[in-house]
Design a protein around this motif. Sequence first.
Motif, PDB file in Angstrom:
ATOM      1  N   LEU A 258     -43.892  33.285 -91.572  1.00  0.00           N
ATOM      2  CA  LEU A 258     -43.732  34.376 -90.609  1.00  0.00           C
ATOM      3  C   LEU A 258     -44.664  35.562 -90.862  1.00  0.00           C
ATOM      4  CD1 LEU A 258     -39.834  34.529 -90.382  1.00  0.00           C
ATOM      5  CD2 LEU A 258     -41.401  33.699 -88.639  1.00  0.00           C
TER       6      LEU A 258
ATOM      7  N   ASP B  87     -46.267  37.147 -87.917  1.00  0.00           N
ATOM      8  CA  ASP B  87     -45.330  37.741 -86.959  1.00  0.00           C
ATOM      9  C   ASP B  87     -44.909  39.154 -87.361  1.00  0.00           C
ATOM     10  OD1 ASP B  87     -45.220  35.440 -85.307  1.00  0.00           O
ATOM     11  OD2 ASP B  87     -43.878  34.495 -86.753  1.00  0.00           O
ATOM     12  N   PHE B  88     -45.171  39.521 -88.618  1.00  0.00           N
ATOM     13  CA  PHE B  88     -44.822  40.851 -89.118  1.00  0.00           C
ATOM     14  C   PHE B  88     -46.088  41.551 -89.600  1.00  0.00           C
ATOM     15  CE2 PHE B  88     -40.826  38.637 -89.209  1.00  0.00           C
ATOM     16  CZ  PHE B  88     -39.904  39.598 -88.880  1.00  0.00           C
TER      17      PHE B  88
ATOM     18  N   LYS C  86     -43.452  46.374 -84.785  1.00  0.00           N
ATOM     19  CA  LYS C  86     -43.067  45.703 -83.546  1.00  0.00           C
ATOM     20  C   LYS C  86     -43.168  44.199 -83.757  1.00  0.00           C
ATOM     21  CE  LYS C  86     -44.577  49.383 -80.529  1.00  0.00           C
ATOM     22  NZ  LYS C  86     -45.451  49.771 -79.424  1.00  0.00           N
ATOM     23  N   VAL C  87     -42.097  43.494 -83.369  1.00  0.00           N
ATOM     24  CA  VAL C  87     -42.105  42.039 -83.427  1.00  0.00           C
ATOM     25  C   VAL C  87     -41.646  41.502 -82.074  1.00  0.00           C
ATOM     26  CG1 VAL C  87     -41.707  41.906 -85.919  1.00  0.00           C
ATOM     27  CG2 VAL C  87     -39.762  41.905 -84.384  1.00  0.00           C
TER      28      VAL C  87
ATOM     29  N   THR D   6     -39.360  36.228 -82.493  1.00  0.00           N
ATOM     30  CA  THR D   6     -39.484  36.424 -83.936  1.00  0.00           C
ATOM     31  C   THR D   6     -38.232  37.096 -84.479  1.00  0.00           C
ATOM     32  OG1 THR D   6     -41.880  36.593 -83.802  1.00  0.00           O
ATOM     33  CG2 THR D   6     -40.841  37.547 -85.745  1.00  0.00           C
ATOM     34  N   GLY D   7     -37.727  38.095 -83.769  1.00  0.00           N
ATOM     35  CA  GLY D   7     -36.491  38.758 -84.181  1.00  0.00           C
ATOM     36  C   GLY D   7     -35.327  37.789 -84.226  1.00  0.00           C
TER      37      GLY D   7
END
Length: 103
Positions: free
Chosen positions: A41, A44-45, A64-65, A69-70
């Motif tokens: 991930l 994504d971060f 912001k994701v 992804t959250g």
Amino acid sequence: MPDDNQPRAEVFEPGVSYVRGWNDARSAARELAEELRLLGLEDDFAYLQGDVSMMGTGFVRLGKVMAETGTRFADLLALGLCVEIADLPCAEEPTHIDQSGSG
């Protein structure tokens, strides 16, 4: 655009350990980034970073994701909690269920 409700970074309070809080936050962000990398991930971060509040408290900004992804991150946290709960000593104790129907 700056947030007018937040104090400016140049306004420091005497006696507040900003460096310690910031260092703690950076270490936590690095540790989290490594775990996210192991989970695939890290991309994504991309905005993950350690920061410090005006009170000297370190915190980690996830940035912001995307919504998916959250959701994936929340699922992984829940899975991790389930694994930890399963490892608790009380999880190995048999559950006594009254099967007589009398309650």
